[in-house]
Design a protein around this motif. Structure first.
Motif, PDB file in Angstrom:
ATOM      1  N   ILE A 145       7.961  12.290  17.339  1.00 25.35           N
ATOM      2  CA  ILE A 145       6.932  13.089  16.645  1.00 25.35           C
ATOM      3  C   ILE A 145       7.596  14.249  15.909  1.00 25.35           C
ATOM      4  O   ILE A 145       7.269  14.556  14.751  1.00 25.35           O
ATOM      5  N   ASN A 146       8.571  14.899  16.562  1.00 29.42           N
ATOM      6  CA  ASN A 146       9.291  15.998  15.902  1.00 29.42           C
ATOM      7  C   ASN A 146      10.038  15.497  14.671  1.00 29.42           C
ATOM      8  O   ASN A 146      10.122  16.196  13.649  1.00 29.42           O
ATOM      9  N   ALA A 147      10.608  14.277  14.758  1.00 22.31           N
ATOM     10  CA  ALA A 147      11.311  13.709  13.604  1.00 22.31           C
ATOM     11  C   ALA A 147      10.344  13.424  12.461  1.00 22.31           C
ATOM     12  O   ALA A 147      10.685  13.612  11.284  1.00 22.31           O
ATOM     13  N   VAL A 148       9.130  12.955  12.795  1.00 29.49           N
ATOM     14  CA  VAL A 148       8.103  12.745  11.758  1.00 29.49           C
ATOM     15  C   VAL A 148       7.775  14.064  11.079  1.00 29.49           C
ATOM     16  O   VAL A 148       7.725  14.159   9.842  1.00 29.49           O
ATOM     17  N   ARG A 149       7.553  15.091  11.899  1.00 26.49           N
ATOM     18  CA  ARG A 149       7.212  16.399  11.324  1.00 26.49           C
ATOM     19  C   ARG A 149       8.338  16.931  10.435  1.00 26.49           C
ATOM     20  O   ARG A 149       8.091  17.450   9.339  1.00 26.49           O
ATOM     21  N   LYS A 150       9.548  16.797  10.896  1.00 27.16           N
ATOM     22  CA  LYS A 150      10.683  17.276  10.095  1.00 27.16           C
ATOM     23  C   LYS A 150      10.772  16.542   8.761  1.00 27.16           C
ATOM     24  O   LYS A 150      11.045  17.148   7.724  1.00 27.16           O
ATOM     25  N   MET A 152       0.845  -1.192   0.000  1.00 22.92           N
ATOM     26  CA  MET A 152       0.000   0.000   0.000  1.00 22.92           C
ATOM     27  C   MET A 152       0.884   1.247   0.000  1.00 22.92           C
ATOM     28  O   MET A 152       1.870   1.323   0.718  1.00 22.92           O
ATOM     29  N   GLN A 153       0.508   2.216  -0.843  1.00 23.16           N
ATOM     30  CA  GLN A 153       1.185   3.503  -0.869  1.00 23.16           C
ATOM     31  C   GLN A 153       0.218   4.590  -0.435  1.00 23.16           C
ATOM     32  O   GLN A 153      -0.944   4.618  -0.862  1.00 23.16           O
ATOM     33  N   PHE A 154       0.671   5.504   0.429  1.00 25.84           N
ATOM     34  CA  PHE A 154      -0.117   6.646   0.875  1.00 25.84           C
ATOM     35  C   PHE A 154       0.495   7.898   0.263  1.00 25.84           C
ATOM     36  O   PHE A 154       1.685   8.166   0.459  1.00 25.84           O
ATOM     37  N   VAL A 155      -0.319   8.659  -0.466  1.00 26.77           N
ATOM     38  CA  VAL A 155       0.161   9.845  -1.162  1.00 26.77           C
ATOM     39  C   VAL A 155      -0.452  11.072  -0.507  1.00 26.77           C
ATOM     40  O   VAL A 155      -1.685  11.161  -0.344  1.00 26.77           O
ATOM     41  N   PHE A 156       0.382  12.025  -0.099  1.00 22.65           N
ATOM     42  CA  PHE A 156      -0.093  13.292   0.468  1.00 22.65           C
ATOM     43  C   PHE A 156       0.887  14.383   0.083  1.00 22.65           C
ATOM     44  O   PHE A 156       2.097  14.177   0.062  1.00 22.65           O
ATOM     45  N   GLU A 157       0.311  15.560  -0.276  1.00 22.34           N
ATOM     46  CA  GLU A 157       1.116  16.668  -0.801  1.00 22.34           C
ATOM     47  C   GLU A 157       2.067  16.105  -1.867  1.00 22.34           C
ATOM     48  O   GLU A 157       1.630  15.450  -2.810  1.00 22.34           O
ATOM     49  N   GLY A 167      -3.460  15.702   6.980  1.00 26.22           N
ATOM     50  CA  GLY A 167      -3.284  15.909   5.547  1.00 26.22           C
ATOM     51  C   GLY A 167      -4.293  15.122   4.732  1.00 26.22           C
ATOM     52  O   GLY A 167      -4.886  14.137   5.192  1.00 26.22           O
ATOM     53  N   VAL A 168      -4.483  15.550   3.495  1.00 23.77           N
ATOM     54  CA  VAL A 168      -5.361  14.844   2.553  1.00 23.77           C
ATOM     55  C   VAL A 168      -4.578  13.687   1.945  1.00 23.77           C
ATOM     56  O   VAL A 168      -3.495  13.885   1.379  1.00 23.77           O
ATOM     57  N   ILE A 169      -5.126  12.473   2.055  1.00 28.37           N
ATOM     58  CA  ILE A 169      -4.405  11.262   1.660  1.00 28.37           C
ATOM     59  C   ILE A 169      -5.154  10.545   0.552  1.00 28.37           C
ATOM     60  O   ILE A 169      -6.378  10.434   0.573  1.00 28.37           O
ATOM     61  N   SER A 170      -4.406  10.056  -0.429  1.00 31.62           N
ATOM     62  CA  SER A 170      -4.939   9.101  -1.406  1.00 31.62           C
ATOM     63  C   SER A 170      -4.123   7.825  -1.301  1.00 31.62           C
ATOM     64  O   SER A 170      -2.947   7.860  -0.958  1.00 31.62           O
ATOM     65  N   GLU A 186       5.246  24.168  15.586  1.00 30.98           N
ATOM     66  CA  GLU A 186       4.509  25.427  15.601  1.00 30.98           C
ATOM     67  C   GLU A 186       3.392  25.423  14.548  1.00 30.98           C
ATOM     68  O   GLU A 186       2.269  25.799  14.813  1.00 30.98           O
ATOM     69  N   GLN A 187       3.718  24.958  13.335  1.00 30.12           N
ATOM     70  CA  GLN A 187       2.725  24.957  12.258  1.00 30.12           C
ATOM     71  C   GLN A 187       1.673  23.868  12.440  1.00 30.12           C
ATOM     72  O   GLN A 187       0.473  24.112  12.289  1.00 30.12           O
ATOM     73  N   GLN A 188       2.139  22.640  12.728  1.00 27.66           N
ATOM     74  CA  GLN A 188       1.256  21.467  12.840  1.00 27.66           C
ATOM     75  C   GLN A 188       0.330  21.386  11.622  1.00 27.66           C
ATOM     76  O   GLN A 188      -0.884  21.187  11.742  1.00 27.66           O
ATOM     77  N   ARG A 189       0.942  21.555  10.444  1.00 32.82           N
ATOM     78  CA  ARG A 189       0.175  21.536   9.201  1.00 32.82           C
ATOM     79  C   ARG A 189      -0.351  20.143   8.872  1.00 32.82           C
ATOM     80  O   ARG A 189      -1.460  19.980   8.359  1.00 32.82           O
ATOM     81  N   LEU A 190       0.464  19.111   9.180  1.00 35.58           N
ATOM     82  CA  LEU A 190       0.087  17.747   8.840  1.00 35.58           C
ATOM     83  C   LEU A 190      -0.108  16.864  10.070  1.00 35.58           C
ATOM     84  O   LEU A 190      -0.955  15.965  10.057  1.00 35.58           O
TER      85      LEU A 190
END
Length: 524
Positions: free
Chosen positions: A69-74, A1-6, A98-101, A81-85
C-alpha cells in the motif's frame, strides 16, 4: 481500459502507470493493487479482496500488505499521512478517493481476476547458492510481431546470467511457461525454488525501444532494483546484446550485495561454504589490515568445506597479495609461496570461473611476477563475464604495470561507468594514479592518489604514488607531509625494495617511480 486521475494514467492493457507521459516504475503486484483500488474506487476494498486478487488467495503478512500500500501511495505521490488518494478505512480496508475518468484503450481487457493460479504440487528448497528466474518480458508495443524482440532479450539475459558460476539460473524453457500469465512473484519463487525474480517490459515506438527491468526478492516481495534502458533500432540485434549486457551488469552487483546481507543475518553455526565465501568477500571490500585477516580465515573455511571452490582459492590468494603490497606480511617468503599456491589452484579449478581467474590471475602477477600471464587470465575472465567489474579494474592496473597506460586508463574509465558505486572504488582510483604517474601526468596522479587515500587511508601504494607525484611535480609544500604518511604506514619501505614490491615491467617506469621516491626523501 485506461484510468485517468490527476496527472496520472493507469493503462490496464499496457500494464503501465505514467505521470505526464513519463513511465512510473512500479512492481507487478503494486500495479495489480493500484488497479484493484482504482477500478473499485466507489467502495472499500477489504484485505480479503486484496489477498484474493493480488496474492491469488495466499495468506501474506500484515507488513507485506502495508508495504505494498505504501508503494502504491509513493507511486502516485501520496503518503500515509496525507492519504490524498488512497485512504485507510480502519478495520475495513482501503479506498481510492481520487476523481477518475475512464477511456478505452486499443483493446479492452477484462477486469483484474481474483481467480488464483493452480497451486504448485510442492515448494522446492532453495539451492545452496543464489538462484534466479527471468520471466518473459511484457511486450507493450501493441504489436504481437514484436514478441520476438522481447523474447530474444530475455533469452540473452538468461544466457549471460548462466555464465555466472555462482548463480543458479532457471532454464529458458521453464521461464517461458509463464508467458502471458498474471503471476505472483512470491508464488513463482516457491514454485521454482528460487530466491530472486527478474521481470520487465519492452516498448517499441518507431525507431526507439525502451526496456524496463526490476529485480525482486521472491522470499519477501521486496524490490531490490529497477532501471530503464533505451536505444535505437538501427541494429536491433546489437541493441539486444547491449541491453542484455547492461541489465546483467546492473543486477549482478545487486545480487551479490543482497546475498552478502543475507549471509550476515544467518546464525554462524549454520553456515555453508558459500556463506563463508560471502562473508569473506564483504570483509575484502573493506580493505583494512584487520578485515583482510578476517577475510582470509573465512575463505580458508570455505575451501575446507568445499575443496574445489575455485573462487574461494582466488579470493584467499588475493588476500595474500593485498597483505604483501601493503607491507603487512610477517613471513614474506612463506606467505608469498602460499598465495602463489592458492592462485594456481584457483586458475586450474576455475578455468571457466571469471571470479577465480580474476583474483587468482591478478595475485599471480604480483606474487609470482608474471604480469603477462595475469593479463591473459583476466582477459579470459572478461570473455566469460564482460560485466565483472574487478576483471576490468584489476586488468587495468596490470596493464599500467606493463606500461600500457592509455589502455589501462580506458579500462578503468569503463569500470567506473560499469560499477559507479563499487565498494572497491579505491582500487580503481589507485589504478588511475598509477597509470597517470607512468604517463608523466604527476598532478593528475596525485589527485587520484588523494582520492584513493580518502576512501582507504591505509592504502600504501597510494601513499607512495602521492609522495613520488608531488616530488616530480615540485610540490615541496606537499612532499614532506606525504613522506611522513608513507613512512608511518611502513617504516621498512626503501627505494631498493621497489622491484620486489611492485612488478613494474618497463625500465623507464621503474626508474621514474624510484626517482620520485628518492626526491621525496625515502631512504635508498
Amino acid at each position: 481500459m485506461q484510468f485517468v486521475f490527476e496527472d496520472y494514467v493507469l493503462d490496464q492493457q499496457r500494464r503501465e502507470l505514467t505521470q505526464r507521459g513519463q513511465v512510473v516504475a512500479i512492481g507487478p503486484q503494486v500495479f495489480d493493487l493500484l488497479l484493484l483500488l482504482v477500478s473499485n474506487h466507489e467502495r472499500v476494498v477489504s484485505k480479503d479482496d486484496l489477498l484474493q486478487a493480488v496474492w491469488s488467495g495466499r495468506i501474506v503478512s500484515e507488513s507485506t500488505i502495508t508495504s505494498h500500500i505504501n508503494a502504491v501511495r509513493k507511486a502516485i505521490g501520496d503518503t500515509g499521512e496525507q492519504q490524498r488518494l488512497v485512504r485507510t478505512v480502519p478495520r475495513k480496508g482501503y479506498r481510492f478517493t481520487g476523481v477518475i475518468s475512464r477511456c478505452e484503450g486499443l483493446a479492452d481487457e477484462p477486469a483484474l481476476s481474483a481467480e488464483p493460479l493452480p497451486a504448485p504440487a510442492a515448494i522446492l528448497n532453495l539451492p545452496d547458492k543464489p538462484s534466479i528466474t527471468v520471466l518473459p518480458f511484457h511486450n507493450l508495443s501493441g504489436d504481437p510481431e514484436q514478441d520476438y524482440f522481447a523474447d530474444g532479450m530475455v533469452e540473452d539475459i538468461i544466457a549471460a546470467l548462466s555464465r555466472l558460476r555462482w548463480l543458479f539460473v532457471i532454464a529458458r524453457n521453464t521461464s517461458f511457461t509463464y508467458k502471458g500469465r498474471v503471476v505472483d512473484v512470491q508464488g513463482i519463487g516457491q514454485e521454482l525454488g528460487v530466491r530472486y525474480v527478474l521481470e520487465g517490459s519492452v516498448r517499441k515506438a518507431g525507431n526507439k525501444v525502451r526496456i524496463t527491468g526490476q529485480l525482486i526478492d521472491a522470499s519477501s516481495g521486496t524490490h531490490l532494483w529497477a532501471e530503464r534502458f533505451e536505444g535505437l533500432l538501427d541494429d536491433i540485434f546489437d541493441l539486444q546484446d547491449r541491453i542484455a549486457e547492461s541489465v546483467v551488469g546492473a543486477i549482478a552487483p545487486q545480487l551479490e550485495r543482497a546475498e552478502i546481507e543475507r549471509a550476515k543475518r544467518k546464525p554462524t553455526d549454520s553456515l555453508d561454504a558459500y556463506d563463508y565465501y560471502l562473508r569473506g568477500t564483504a570483509k575484502l571490500h573493506n580493505g583494512t589490515r584487520e578485515a583482510i585477516e578476517q577475510a582470509l580465515a573465512l575463505f580458508y573455511r570455505a575451501i575446507e568445506l568445499d575443496p574445489e571452490f575455485a573462487s574461494a582459492y582466488g579470493m584467499a590468494a588475493w588476500c595474500h597479495f593485498w597483505r604483501k603490497i601493503n607491507g603487512w606480511m610477517s613471513d614474506r617468503p612463506r606467505e608469498i609461496a602460499e598465495g602463489t599456491r592458492l592462485a594456481r589452484l584457483a586458475v586450474v579449478l576455475g578455468r571457466d570461473d571469471a571470479v577465480a581467474l580474476t583474483r587468482g590471475g591478478h595475485a599471480l602477477a604480483h606474487l609470482a611476477g608474471d604480469v603477462d600471464s595475469g593479463i591473459a587470465l583476466l582477459d579470459r575472465a572478461r570473455l566469460l563475464n564482460p560485466n565483472l567489474a574487478p576483471a576490468w579494474y584489476l586488468g587495468g592496473i596490470l596493464r599500467a604495470l606493463r606500461g600500457e597506460t592509455e589502455a589501462a586508463i580506458d579500462n578503468l574509465n569503463h569500470v567506473v561507468r560499469l560499477s559507479p558505486l563499487d565498494p572497491e572504488m579505491f582500487r580503481m582510483q589507485v589504478g588511475m594514479a598509477l597509470a597517470h604517474f607512468f604517463a608523466g601526468r604527476f598532478d593528475i596522479a596525485a589527485s587520484w592518489a588523494e582520492k584513493a587515500l580518502g576512501n582507504l587511508p591505509s592504502l600504501l601504494p597510494a601513499a607512495a604514488l602521492l609522495a613520488a607525484s608531488y616530488a616530480h611535480a615540485g610540490r615541496q609544500d606537499k612532499v614532506e607531509q606525504a613522506l611522513q604518511r608513507l613512512r608511518a604506514m611502513d617504516p621498512t619501505l626503501r627505494v631498493s625494495r621497489l622491484k620486489e614490491w611492485l612488478p613494474i615491467q618497463q625500465g623507464e617506469d621503474f626508474e621514474r617511480f624510484a626517482q620520485g621516491l628518492r626526491l621525496a626523501g625515502l631512504p635508498e
